[in-house]
Write an enzyme that holds these catalytic residues in place. Structure first.
Site, mmCIF file in Angstrom:
data_model
loop_
_atom_site.group_PDB
_atom_site.id
_atom_site.type_symbol
_atom_site.label_atom_id
_atom_site.label_comp_id
_atom_site.label_asym_id
_atom_site.label_seq_id
_atom_site.Cartn_x
_atom_site.Cartn_y
_atom_site.Cartn_z
ATOM 1 N N HIS A 179 -8.347 0.883 8.194
ATOM 2 C CA HIS A 179 -7.506 -0.718 7.654
ATOM 3 C C HIS A 179 -8.040 -2.063 8.249
ATOM 4 O O HIS A 179 -8.242 -2.424 8.962
ATOM 5 C CB HIS A 179 -6.205 -1.073 8.153
ATOM 6 C CG HIS A 179 -5.789 -1.287 7.016
ATOM 7 N ND1 HIS A 179 -4.666 -0.852 6.410
ATOM 8 C CD2 HIS A 179 -4.891 -2.587 6.962
ATOM 9 C CE1 HIS A 179 -4.355 -1.919 5.017
ATOM 10 N NE2 HIS A 179 -4.311 -2.965 5.778
ATOM 11 N N SER A 199 -4.151 -2.940 0.833
ATOM 12 C CA SER A 199 -3.129 -3.625 2.041
ATOM 13 C C SER A 199 -1.761 -3.297 1.181
ATOM 14 O O SER A 199 -1.673 -2.819 -0.209
ATOM 15 C CB SER A 199 -3.605 -3.795 2.636
ATOM 16 O OG SER A 199 -2.847 -3.523 3.910
ATOM 17 N N ASP A 225 -6.434 4.855 10.452
ATOM 18 C CA ASP A 225 -5.879 3.801 9.644
ATOM 19 C C ASP A 225 -4.177 4.220 9.298
ATOM 20 O O ASP A 225 -3.567 5.606 9.057
ATOM 21 C CB ASP A 225 -6.450 3.210 8.172
ATOM 22 C CG ASP A 225 -5.438 2.170 7.333
ATOM 23 O OD1 ASP A 225 -4.205 2.105 8.059
ATOM 24 O OD2 ASP A 225 -5.799 2.413 5.833
#
Length: 347
Positions: free
Chosen positions: A317, A133, A287
């Site tokens: 995600h 991320s 995501d």
């Protein structure tokens, strides 16, 4: 009936309503996913992105909120017989760019020196940079810096990027549209986090929401995020690419970092990308950041970089790090096992 009982009933009703009205994607372990999904949305839980390592003792510390990173770091050290380190850097909202970047950059420059690696028993020929991320954003950006910096003698053997955010030019990619209300990182939250990396001034957040925040003088950068040319066909799904609508210069003047290739790796030149090492990329279908990773894979391959790309159709995600009870998922455990196997083969 006491106030606690009323609050419990309301909370249960909200969870049930939210699960019924917003959860529609095809996931593994759907009931567990629905519960996690609803709790995150209603309570606005965010997952910490950081592992901290004290330089003197190399002991691992971690922040609360699912605590996956300490577990992952210990698994990696044991499974790979590797030294696992990560810099401590200041978090937003209290600190903003370039504070975090400077902290990480200083750490990497000092760590990737022969004498430092020797101190911790690290083979200089077997170094990798990884993150997930926002950590993957820094990992990708830092890999570019290390490759291009003559003052850093040790270069990474590969970079491993877990669903990274790689640009802020276009916040209306197909993945943003498809996953506007997606698991753990819905569109509004992704934009909020990107904005607060730079400022608490909500003008940037509002500009990102309208996707009209880049002035015409930066039009040359849009070729690097033109998803009509960079996305594989199966991810376009009938969406039609439209030319960007340019905004005023005020946002970029106030926050120049949003167009700076240093911290937006997808905006790097072809000549820079061609220098990058072997790359592992994980993207997830559900995501908002999916298309950032997909476009980076295309650009890297177009510039001769060898890329191992793992795309997870039922992934979302955050799915890489849901490994602690009671939020552990079989998918997460498989992804980590696959990742360790790949790293072990290539490190």
């Amino acid at each position: 009936m006491g106030p606690k009982a009323v609050c419990l009933m309301i909370s249960c009703a909200l969870v049930a309503w939210h699960m019924h009205t917003t959860f529609s994607a095809n996931y593994e372990e759907p009931w567990k996913i629905m519960i996690i999904h609803s709790l995150v949305r209603i309570c606005q839980i965010t997952v910490s992105q950081y592992i901290l390592v004290e330089d003197e003792s190399m002991s691992i510390k971690s922040f609360p909120a699912f605590l996956p990173y300490e577990t992952f770091a210990r698994w990696a050290a044991n499974r790979l017989d590797a030294v696992v380190v990560a810099p401590d850097y200041q978090q937003f909202l209290k600190y903003h760019h370039p504070t975090q970047w400077n902290s990480v950059s200083d750490f990497v420059k000092s760590f990737l020196q022969p004498e430092t690696l020797a101190k911790y028993g690290v083979d200089p020929n077997r170094v990798c940079i990884t993150g997930d991320s926002s950590g993957a954003t820094l990992a990708a950006a830092m890999t570019q810096q290390v490759i291009g910096d003559s003052e850093i003698p040790i270069k990474p053997k590969f970079q491993a990027l877990i669903y990274p955010a790689l640009q802020m030019l276009d916040t209306d990619l197909p993945s943003y549209r498809e996953n506007e209300y997606g698991m753990l990182l819905p569109k509004y939250l992704a934009i909020k986090i990107m904005s607060e990396f730079y400022t608490t001034d909500e003008s940037l957040q509002q500009a990102l929401k309208t996707n009209q925040h880049i002035p015409a003088e930066y039009s040359h950068l849009f070729k690097f995020v033109n998803w009509s040319a960079l996305l594989p066909e199966r991810f376009k799904k009938g969406y039609v690419y439209t030319n960007p609508i340019y905004g005023s210069s005020e946002i970029v003047k106030k926050f120049p970092g949003i167009v700076d290739p240093t911290i937006n790796p997808l905006l790097a030149s072809d000549s820079m990308l061609s220098l990058l090492p072997l790359t592992y990329m994980l993207t997830c279908q559900h995501d908002v950041l999916r298309d950032d990773g997909l476009m980076y894979v295309t650009r890297l391959r177009n510039n001769g970089v060898q890329v191992f790309h793992e795309h997870i159709e039922k992934g979302f995600h955050g799915s890489f790090f849901l490994i602690n009870w009671p939020f552990h998922l079989n998918l997460s455990l498989r992804l980590i096992d696959n990742f360790f196997s790949w790293v072990d083969e290539n490190l």
